[in-house]
Design a protein around this motif. Structure first.
Motif, PDB file in Angstrom:
ATOM      1  N   PRO A   1       0.809  -1.238   0.000  1.00 18.59           N
ATOM      2  CA  PRO A   1       0.000   0.000   0.000  1.00 18.59           C
ATOM      3  C   PRO A   1       0.834   1.276   0.000  1.00 18.59           C
ATOM      4  O   PRO A   1       0.474   2.253  -0.675  1.00 18.59           O
ATOM      5  CB  PRO A   1      -0.834  -0.128   1.279  1.00 18.59           C
ATOM      6  CG  PRO A   1      -0.959  -1.599   1.488  1.00 18.59           C
ATOM      7  CD  PRO A   1       0.356  -2.171   1.055  1.00 18.59           C
ATOM      8  N   ALA A   2       1.943   1.295   0.739  1.00 19.07           N
ATOM      9  CA  ALA A   2       2.802   2.486   0.758  1.00 19.07           C
ATOM     10  C   ALA A   2       3.400   2.734  -0.621  1.00 19.07           C
ATOM     11  O   ALA A   2       3.455   3.880  -1.096  1.00 19.07           O
ATOM     12  CB  ALA A   2       3.911   2.314   1.792  1.00 19.07           C
TER      13      ALA A   2
ATOM     14  N   LEU B   1       8.871  20.625   5.277  1.00 13.99           N
ATOM     15  CA  LEU B   1       8.399  19.251   5.103  1.00 13.99           C
ATOM     16  C   LEU B   1       9.337  18.279   5.808  1.00 13.99           C
ATOM     17  O   LEU B   1      10.536  18.546   5.948  1.00 13.99           O
ATOM     18  CB  LEU B   1       8.335  18.905   3.608  1.00 13.99           C
ATOM     19  CG  LEU B   1       7.352  19.716   2.758  1.00 13.99           C
ATOM     20  CD1 LEU B   1       7.608  19.470   1.276  1.00 13.99           C
ATOM     21  CD2 LEU B   1       5.911  19.371   3.111  1.00 13.99           C
ATOM     22  N   PRO B   2       8.810  17.132   6.255  1.00 17.30           N
ATOM     23  CA  PRO B   2       9.673  16.108   6.864  1.00 17.30           C
ATOM     24  C   PRO B   2      10.566  15.460   5.820  1.00 17.30           C
ATOM     25  O   PRO B   2      10.204  15.355   4.650  1.00 17.30           O
ATOM     26  CB  PRO B   2       8.669  15.107   7.455  1.00 17.30           C
ATOM     27  CG  PRO B   2       7.432  15.295   6.653  1.00 17.30           C
ATOM     28  CD  PRO B   2       7.384  16.751   6.276  1.00 17.30           C
TER      29      PRO B   2
ATOM     30  N   GLY C   1       1.211  11.430   6.806  1.00 18.04           N
ATOM     31  CA  GLY C   1       0.232  12.228   6.074  1.00 18.04           C
ATOM     32  C   GLY C   1       0.766  12.720   4.743  1.00 18.04           C
ATOM     33  O   GLY C   1       1.817  12.289   4.245  1.00 18.04           O
ATOM     34  N   LEU C   2       0.046  13.678   4.175  1.00 19.37           N
ATOM     35  CA  LEU C   2       0.388  14.228   2.879  1.00 19.37           C
ATOM     36  C   LEU C   2       1.765  14.889   2.888  1.00 19.37           C
ATOM     37  O   LEU C   2       2.498  14.839   1.892  1.00 19.37           O
ATOM     38  CB  LEU C   2      -0.676  15.250   2.458  1.00 19.37           C
ATOM     39  CG  LEU C   2      -0.481  15.944   1.111  1.00 19.37           C
ATOM     40  CD1 LEU C   2      -0.488  14.921  -0.023  1.00 19.37           C
ATOM     41  CD2 LEU C   2      -1.556  16.998   0.897  1.00 19.37           C
TER      42      LEU C   2
ATOM     43  N   ILE D   1       4.948  14.347  -0.162  1.00 23.95           N
ATOM     44  CA  ILE D   1       5.268  15.358  -1.176  1.00 23.95           C
ATOM     45  C   ILE D   1       6.678  15.197  -1.742  1.00 23.95           C
ATOM     46  O   ILE D   1       6.867  15.146  -2.975  1.00 23.95           O
ATOM     47  CB  ILE D   1       5.082  16.768  -0.600  1.00 23.95           C
ATOM     48  CG1 ILE D   1       3.598  17.018  -0.312  1.00 23.95           C
ATOM     49  CG2 ILE D   1       5.614  17.829  -1.556  1.00 23.95           C
ATOM     50  CD1 ILE D   1       3.321  18.342   0.381  1.00 23.95           C
ATOM     51  N   LEU D   2       7.690  15.111  -0.881  1.00 28.60           N
ATOM     52  CA  LEU D   2       9.070  15.076  -1.368  1.00 28.60           C
ATOM     53  C   LEU D   2       9.396  13.820  -2.176  1.00 28.60           C
ATOM     54  O   LEU D   2       9.948  13.925  -3.278  1.00 28.60           O
ATOM     55  CB  LEU D   2      10.050  15.249  -0.205  1.00 28.60           C
ATOM     56  CG  LEU D   2      10.086  16.640   0.438  1.00 28.60           C
ATOM     57  CD1 LEU D   2      11.168  16.716   1.499  1.00 28.60           C
ATOM     58  CD2 LEU D   2      10.311  17.712  -0.611  1.00 28.60           C
ATOM     59  N   PRO D   3       9.091  12.611  -1.681  1.00 30.38           N
ATOM     60  CA  PRO D   3       9.400  11.439  -2.520  1.00 30.38           C
ATOM     61  C   PRO D   3       8.598  11.398  -3.817  1.00 30.38           C
ATOM     62  O   PRO D   3       9.119  10.998  -4.858  1.00 30.38           O
ATOM     63  CB  PRO D   3       9.062  10.249  -1.604  1.00 30.38           C
ATOM     64  CG  PRO D   3       8.189  10.790  -0.535  1.00 30.38           C
ATOM     65  CD  PRO D   3       8.614  12.204  -0.353  1.00 30.38           C
ATOM     66  N   ALA D   4       7.318  11.812  -3.758  1.00 29.90           N
ATOM     67  CA  ALA D   4       6.503  11.813  -4.983  1.00 29.90           C
ATOM     68  C   ALA D   4       7.024  12.843  -5.973  1.00 29.90           C
ATOM     69  O   ALA D   4       7.050  12.582  -7.186  1.00 29.90           O
ATOM     70  CB  ALA D   4       5.046  12.102  -4.631  1.00 29.90           C
TER      71      ALA D   4
END
Length: 310
Positions: free
Chosen positions: A100-101, A166-167, A173-174, A178-181
């Motif tokens: 799922p991840a 950002l982490p 969460g979202l 963001i960064l990996p996507a």
């Protein structure tokens, strides 16, 4: 159409069979011995040769290669990928837990890629000899040239370390997505932009487009209604291949961002010399890629009826 789909499914069956052979042979002839890893898990670090030989016999590693393969293939056909040599967890259960991840990251990256690439490719095709067109092509060239691992580290330094927006790692969460996507989506967008532009230029030179212009249709109608659908065929093929790659787990990006997907599971298993888990992950990635390409072939046939008759 049914005949075409049946033919593709028949071919995919042999592709998957080939994947099982390659996967098994790769792991069988890889450096290291699985019986030693199992023996360490059972008896500790202080091993004797007799203990290793006992594990080798009891686990069937002394049998001929083809016998081991057929035994393993029989388990695979029953959806049994074995147990982890390190943790004794069920391999298939562990993979489905991580999937799922990877699925979330894959679709987020694909959406980012297509959202950037399709408009950029269309605009650069329409304005091919202008500054705007050159700007998009230069940007895509830079994107193709930047490795994923470097872009990922750059985004971490910029958004996580410098501005602390950002982490830099983890799954939640979202804000964690963001960064990996963006790392995966940006590199895919660069290639897809160039492919979209090339495909659009080819379609715009077709006779039916010239006829549409001669009839007085406005450019917006010609591009969106007549040219875009045919130009998207190679883009869909490429996007499907990329989706298959992403669903298999992007090893580098998932490792950099500690994203708990199949890619990171594969890397961790390699470091731990967990042969069963590595074998299961590689097989899952191969089968996923084959099935996604089957879906792309079927979609392609729906979009272009000429394909199914060839």
């Amino acid at each position: 159409m049914l005949k075409y789909i049946s033919k593709r499914i028949f071919l995919v069956f042999f592709v998957i069979l080939g994947v099982t052979i390659v996967t098994f042979c790769t792991m069988h002839f890889a450096p290291g011995e699985p019986e030693e890893v199992i023996a360490i898990a059972r008896y500790g670090e202080d091993l004797t040769q007799e203990q290793i030989e006992l594990v080798k016999v009891t686990e069937g590693f002394d049998a001929p290669v083809y016998v081991q393969y057929l035994k393993w293939l029989n388990h695979v056909l029953h959806l049994d990928l074995g147990q982890s040599l390190v943790t004794s967890d069920d391999v298939l259960k562990e993979i489905t837990t991580k999937f799922p991840a990877t699925l979330v990251l894959a679709f987020a990256s694909l959406i980012i890629s297509l959202t950037i690439a399709i408009p950029a490719g269309i605009i650069s095709a329409i304005k091919k000899n202008t500054i705007t067109g050159q700007f998009f092509m230069t940007g895509s060239l830079i994107g193709v040239s930047i490795p994923n691992f470097w872009l990922g580290l750059l985004l971490i330094w910029l958004f996580a370390y410098t501005f602390r927006l950002l982490p830099s790692y983890g799954y939640g969460g979202l804000n964690h997505l963001i960064l990996p996507a963006l790392t995966l989506g940006a590199s895919m967008a660069a290639i897809t932009t160039r492919l979209t532009r090339s495909s659009m230029l080819d379609v715009l030179n077709q006779e039916y487009i010239v006829t549409a212009k001669a009839k007085g249709l406005d450019n917006r109608t010609i591009i969106l209604k007549h040219a875009l659908k045919n130009a998207m065929l190679p883009v869909i093929t490429f996007a499907g291949m990329q989706l298959g790659f992403l669903l298999g787990g992007s090893v580098i990006v998932e490792t950099i961002f500690s994203w708990p997907g199949i890619g990171k599971l594969l890397v961790d298993s390699i470091y731990a010399r967990d042969f069963s888990m590595v074998q299961g992950c590689v097989l899952f990635i191969g089968v996923t890629f084959a099935l996604v390409n089957l879906a792309v072939d079927v979609t392609y046939a729906f979009l272009d009826p000429r394909i199914r008759y060839e």
